[in-house]
Design an enzyme around this catalytic site. Structure first.
Site, PDB file in Angstrom:
ATOM      1  N   GLU A 243      47.168  32.030  66.973  1.00 49.89           N
ATOM      2  CA  GLU A 243      46.501  32.782  65.906  1.00 49.89           C
ATOM      3  C   GLU A 243      45.240  33.357  66.517  1.00 49.89           C
ATOM      4  OE1 GLU A 243      43.631  33.377  63.501  1.00 49.89           O
ATOM      5  OE2 GLU A 243      44.111  31.627  62.258  1.00 49.89           O
ATOM      6  N   CYS A 277      38.653  34.465  61.092  1.00 57.04           N
ATOM      7  CA  CYS A 277      39.605  35.376  61.749  1.00 57.04           C
ATOM      8  C   CYS A 277      40.218  36.344  60.754  1.00 57.04           C
ATOM      9  CB  CYS A 277      40.702  34.560  62.428  1.00 57.04           C
ATOM     10  SG  CYS A 277      40.130  33.571  63.824  1.00 57.04           S
TER      11      CYS A 277
END
Length: 469
Positions: A243, A277
């Site tokens: 990720e 993120c």
């Protein structure tokens, strides 16, 4: 449950032997973190490999029961964990911050324990019977970030343990104490050897990613580091879940009520002071409502208090480290110098301690400006004007990342039509960054690959095996 001081003492090395960790809100020393070596990593991996067969043999029901007890342990120590997290990471106790993050750890443990994963019958026609099962991988390496250190570590370890693996965690060098404390609490309920934290430097991370006894690596962090992990893992053909960087786009469609979405827009962009993120990092707004959206968003932003996370009134905190502070400050100053209009913020008070950068909104900025094109990962949001939907979609898709995106509209059908054109792993409608342990999550393009959460996340922590006959 133990006191904050007792919890910190339990994870601290002998005085003078560790590395000093600073409070990003004050610059004061918080404590010392152990400095583990590659040799310590070897010990941890050996123990994990030895413990794994017995853990796998327990079966899903028994493992899930233990994970539920681990969730109870997190809740017993929730306030102490939140206090440490706030001091080390900088995020306030209140709002979607430290207490929220600790609560999410318990929630994801319970979700991993409670998600069903039965064998799947592929063919059963009277002549052939084939079933798809998932068996444990073995030892899983988990390399985590500094922005949500406890929660993202839990995202990694909870499904890994549920699927019968053991886990060796390498936390960020910026936030090792939070992860060590979380593991200490979890290990009150977990059998010995299942979960070990190795608090080391880059050499430890590289060794973990290349180690022959580690069957899978899970990593959350920058795209550059993710590429290095891919290279390190190649010789042992490791399974990977990555990720990576985001720089998520949001598109506000014409006809949308600016005041109705302003609060959710703000938190989509500024949750964890922008250090997320999957936060909203580029906002595209139609000409017809551009000024109104800017005004409504600025009104919400002005009302959000920023300061030391231990102050119960604050909901925004400092940047976690000086390097990230400099990234944000430099991008905002470059945008200002290029002629962009700073609506709010952009004027840090350098006389105050801590890495506080004010909530900043930047308007009248081009899509190629570095504040738009590069992931700022902090409390600065560029707002870009567009005239047609095709133009907005083209600008949103122009980058080589695609973790998340969002579309904002009072017309759900129109929003879904635009969402289908966006190149991102998840597209939210009238919200941004809302992850759910039941719903798979993962990136597109250079934002990584592999899914987390839900049954798909569990499958990613197993080896598929077809039993035919």
């Amino acid at each position: 449950m133990e006191t904050y001081d007792a919890l910190l003492a339990a994870i601290s090395p002998a005085p003078g032997t560790g590395r000093t960790i600073l409070d990003p809100a004050t610059g004061a020393a918080l404590g010392e973190a152990p400095v583990h070596s590659v040799a310590d990593l070897e010990v941890a991996i050996t123990a994990a490999a030895a413990a794994q067969p017995a853990w796998a043999a327990l079966g899903h029901d028994a493992r899930s029961a233990i994970l539920l007890r681990a969730a109870d342990a997190v809740e017993r120590s929730a306030e102490e964990l939140a206090q440490l997290l706030s001091r080390e990471q900088g995020k306030p106790l209140n709002g979607p911050n430290a207490r929220f993050e600790v609560g999410a750890c318990a929630a994801w443990l319970r979700a991993a324990a409670g998600t069903p994963l039965a064998p799947e019958t592929l063919v059963d026609d009277g002549e052939t019977r084939a079933e798809l099962h998932y068996r444990p991988i073995g030892v899983v390496g988990a390399i985590g970030p500094w922005n949500w250190p406890m929660m993202i570590t839990t995202w990694q370890i909870a499904p890994a343990l549920r699927m019968g693996n053991t886990v060796v965690v390498k936390p960020s060098e910026y936030t090792p104490l939070s992860v060590l404390a979380l593991a200490k609490v979890l290990n009150e309920e977990l059998p010995e050897g299942l979960l070990t934290v190795v608090s080391g430097g880059r050499d430890v991370g590289e060794a973990l990613a290349s180690h022959g006894a580690v069957g899978k690596v899970m990593f959350t962090g920058s795209t550059a580091t993710g590429k290095a992990i891919i290279r390190s893992s190649a010789d042992t053909v490791k399974r990977l879940t990555l990720e990576l960087g985001g720089n998520d786009a949001g598109i506000v469609l014409p006809g949308t009520d600016p005041r109705a979405i302003a609060q959710d827009l703000f938190w989509g962009a500024f949750i964890n002071t922008g250090q997320t993120c999957a936060a909203l990092k580029r906002l595209y707004v139609h000409d017809s409502i551009y000024d109104a959206v800017c005004e409504a968003l600025a009104g919400v932003a002005k009302a959000m208090p920023m300061g030391n996370g231990l102050d119960e009134n604050n909901v925004l905190g400092p940047l976690q480290n000086k390097a990230q502070y400099d990234v944000v400050a430099n991008l905002v100053e470059a945008a200002r110098a290029s002629g962009a209009r700073v609506l709010l913020g952009g004027n840090p008070d350098s006389s105050q301690p801590g890495y506080f950068y004010p909530t900043t909104l930047v308007a009248d900025i081009g899509n190629g400006n570095p504040l738009v094109a590069e992931e700022q990962f902090g409390p600065a949001l560029p707002i870009i004007r567009y005239s047609t939907i095709d133009e907005a979609v083209e600008m949103a898709n122009a980058l080589d990342v695609g973790l998340g995106a969002s579309v904002w509209s009072s017309d759900p059908a129109a929003a879904r039509a635009v969402a289908a054109r966006l190149e991102a792993g998840t597209v939210w409608i009238n919200r941004h960054g809302a992850v759910d342990p039941r719903i798979p999550f993962g990136g597109a393009k250079q934002s990584g690959y592999g899914l987390e959460f839900g049954a798909e996340g569990l499958k990613a922590l197993g080896i598929p095996q077809v039993i035919n006959g």
